[in-house]
Design a protein around this motif. Structure first.
Motif, PDB file in Angstrom:
ATOM      1  N   ALA A  88      43.215  38.884  43.107  1.00 54.33           N
ATOM      2  CA  ALA A  88      42.106  39.200  44.008  1.00 54.33           C
ATOM      3  C   ALA A  88      42.490  40.255  45.043  1.00 54.33           C
ATOM      4  O   ALA A  88      41.625  40.978  45.547  1.00 54.33           O
ATOM      5  N   LEU A 128      32.071  45.703  38.600  1.00 56.01           N
ATOM      6  CA  LEU A 128      33.200  44.803  38.835  1.00 56.01           C
ATOM      7  C   LEU A 128      34.384  45.551  39.441  1.00 56.01           C
ATOM      8  O   LEU A 128      34.944  45.131  40.458  1.00 56.01           O
ATOM      9  N   ILE A 129      34.786  46.642  38.816  1.00 51.36           N
ATOM     10  CA  ILE A 129      35.874  47.490  39.322  1.00 51.36           C
ATOM     11  C   ILE A 129      35.279  48.866  39.588  1.00 51.36           C
ATOM     12  O   ILE A 129      34.945  49.591  38.639  1.00 51.36           O
ATOM     13  N   ILE A 148      41.476  41.536  35.666  1.00 53.71           N
ATOM     14  CA  ILE A 148      40.379  40.636  36.028  1.00 53.71           C
ATOM     15  C   ILE A 148      40.731  39.226  35.584  1.00 53.71           C
ATOM     16  O   ILE A 148      41.200  39.024  34.461  1.00 53.71           O
ATOM     17  N   ARG A 200      38.701  40.923  46.524  1.00 53.78           N
ATOM     18  CA  ARG A 200      37.662  41.196  45.539  1.00 53.78           C
ATOM     19  C   ARG A 200      37.414  39.937  44.702  1.00 53.78           C
ATOM     20  O   ARG A 200      38.004  39.737  43.647  1.00 53.78           O
ATOM     21  N   VAL A 201      36.539  39.095  45.209  1.00 57.39           N
ATOM     22  CA  VAL A 201      36.170  37.852  44.537  1.00 57.39           C
ATOM     23  C   VAL A 201      34.668  37.852  44.328  1.00 57.39           C
ATOM     24  O   VAL A 201      33.901  38.045  45.275  1.00 57.39           O
ATOM     25  N   TYR A 202      34.253  37.645  43.097  1.00 54.70           N
ATOM     26  CA  TYR A 202      32.841  37.626  42.748  1.00 54.70           C
ATOM     27  C   TYR A 202      32.479  36.238  42.226  1.00 54.70           C
ATOM     28  O   TYR A 202      33.348  35.428  41.906  1.00 54.70           O
ATOM     29  N   VAL A 253      36.564  36.431  39.231  1.00 51.07           N
ATOM     30  CA  VAL A 253      35.169  36.028  39.071  1.00 51.07           C
ATOM     31  C   VAL A 253      35.130  34.515  38.914  1.00 51.07           C
ATOM     32  O   VAL A 253      35.661  33.960  37.947  1.00 51.07           O
ATOM     33  N   ALA A 289      40.169  41.872  40.303  1.00 55.30           N
ATOM     34  CA  ALA A 289      38.936  41.145  40.598  1.00 55.30           C
ATOM     35  C   ALA A 289      39.053  39.736  40.047  1.00 55.30           C
ATOM     36  O   ALA A 289      39.608  39.525  38.969  1.00 55.30           O
ATOM     37  N   ARG A 320      29.441  39.246  45.432  1.00 60.69           N
ATOM     38  CA  ARG A 320      30.830  39.366  45.841  1.00 60.69           C
ATOM     39  C   ARG A 320      31.039  38.653  47.169  1.00 60.69           C
ATOM     40  O   ARG A 320      30.257  38.810  48.098  1.00 60.69           O
TER      41      ARG A 320
END
Length: 284
Positions: free
Chosen positions: A250, A31-32, A231, A8-10, A258, A256, A3
């Motif tokens: 994000a 993820l969440i 997402i 919230r960026v993966y 990704v 999230a 991450r």
């Protein structure tokens, strides 16, 4: 799955299978946080997963089914951000009622109308030429159809990049004045005659419509953040409208993004630009 700091960026490293890693991270709650609820096969249905295109959506469904095995599990809502090269409406329609915007123009109708406009331009330009002067134009119907196809692709590219057609008049290379003048007159079809035809028929170019839907969806997410997980995965935000919705997702409480293979050693300014903070990312 690593991450990035801030929103919230993966990212999934290039060496790992992207969709499978995404599915596993969603299923095991990495993820969440707190989602899905353990032991509840219906919990995943509350989530929405946006992927770049329909092919990725189908592959993601297959990965979920493979991971589920014999267990019963309801899949999350899986939606493509848009397949602008396909005849079907972009997946952005899922973000807004279809009646909210004019429908997209049919591809065949679009090709025929643009061919008619191009053929008319070529005929006028060839008639205006003096013998031995100016560019030689071929103005048969086959050539017009090919030029119309190229013009359609240029219109879509300009729409998605939010280009300003009026800026063409300010780009006049002195050494190519005659050819450039002809080119700018040709491109006036895209900036003038074509928008008028669309308005008269009550339709929109599919690319412009998809981008507008994405922009409106990003604005709604910012104004009214949903409680359900959202997402967005696999898209690198090559189009401005996609960048807007990725940034909005994000920053959601249950959102999230990704990204594939994001460099974890980026400079802070570059990372800020990628994560939707242009002020922090501006060069000194």
């Amino acid at each position: 799955m690593a991450r990035a700091a801030g929103p919230r960026v993966y990212t999934v490293p290039q060496a790992r299978p992207f969709l499978r890693t995404l599915a596993e991270s969603l299923l095991d709650g990495r993820l969440i946080p707190g989602f899905p609820e353990p032991g509840d096969p219906l919990s995943l249905a509350a989530a929405t997963v946006y992927l770049p295109n329909r092919r990725a959506c189908r592959a993601f469904q297959d990965v979920f089914l493979d991971l589920a095995g014999a267990a019963t599990r309801i899949l999350p809502r899986i939606v493509p951000l848009g397949d602008l090269d396909e005849d079907e409406p972009a997946g952005a329609d899922a973000m807004e009622p279809a009646a909210a915007l004019p429908p997209p123009i049919a591809p065949v109708e679009r090709q025929l109308l643009l061919t008619e406009l191009v053929a008319s331009f070529l005929t006028r330009a060839a008639t205006a030429e003096a013998p031995g002067e100016g560019p030689v134009l071929t103005h048969d119907l086959v050539h017009a159809a090919r030029l119309a196809g190229a013009l359609a692709r240029l219109i879509d590219s300009a729409e998605t990049e939010r280009a300003d057609w009026s800026a063409l008049a300010r780009l006049v290379p002195d050494g190519f004045a005659a050819y450039w003048e002809l080119t700018t007159r040709f491109l006036e079809i895209a900036g003038g005659a074509w928008p008028a035809i669309l308005a008269e028929r009550g339709v929109m170019d599919a690319a412009a419509r998809a981008d507008l839907l994405l922009t409106r969806a990003a604005a709604r997410l910012k104004a009214h953040p949903p409680a359900a997980p959202i997402i967005a995965a696999g898209s690198t935000g090559s189009r401005p409208a996609v960048r807007e919705i990725l940034a909005a997702i994000a920053h959601l409480p249950a959102g999230a993004v990704v990204l594939p293979g994001l460099d974890q050693n980026l400079e802070e300014s570059d990372r800020a630009l990628i994560l939707g903070d242009p002020e922090r990312g501006a060069p000194p």
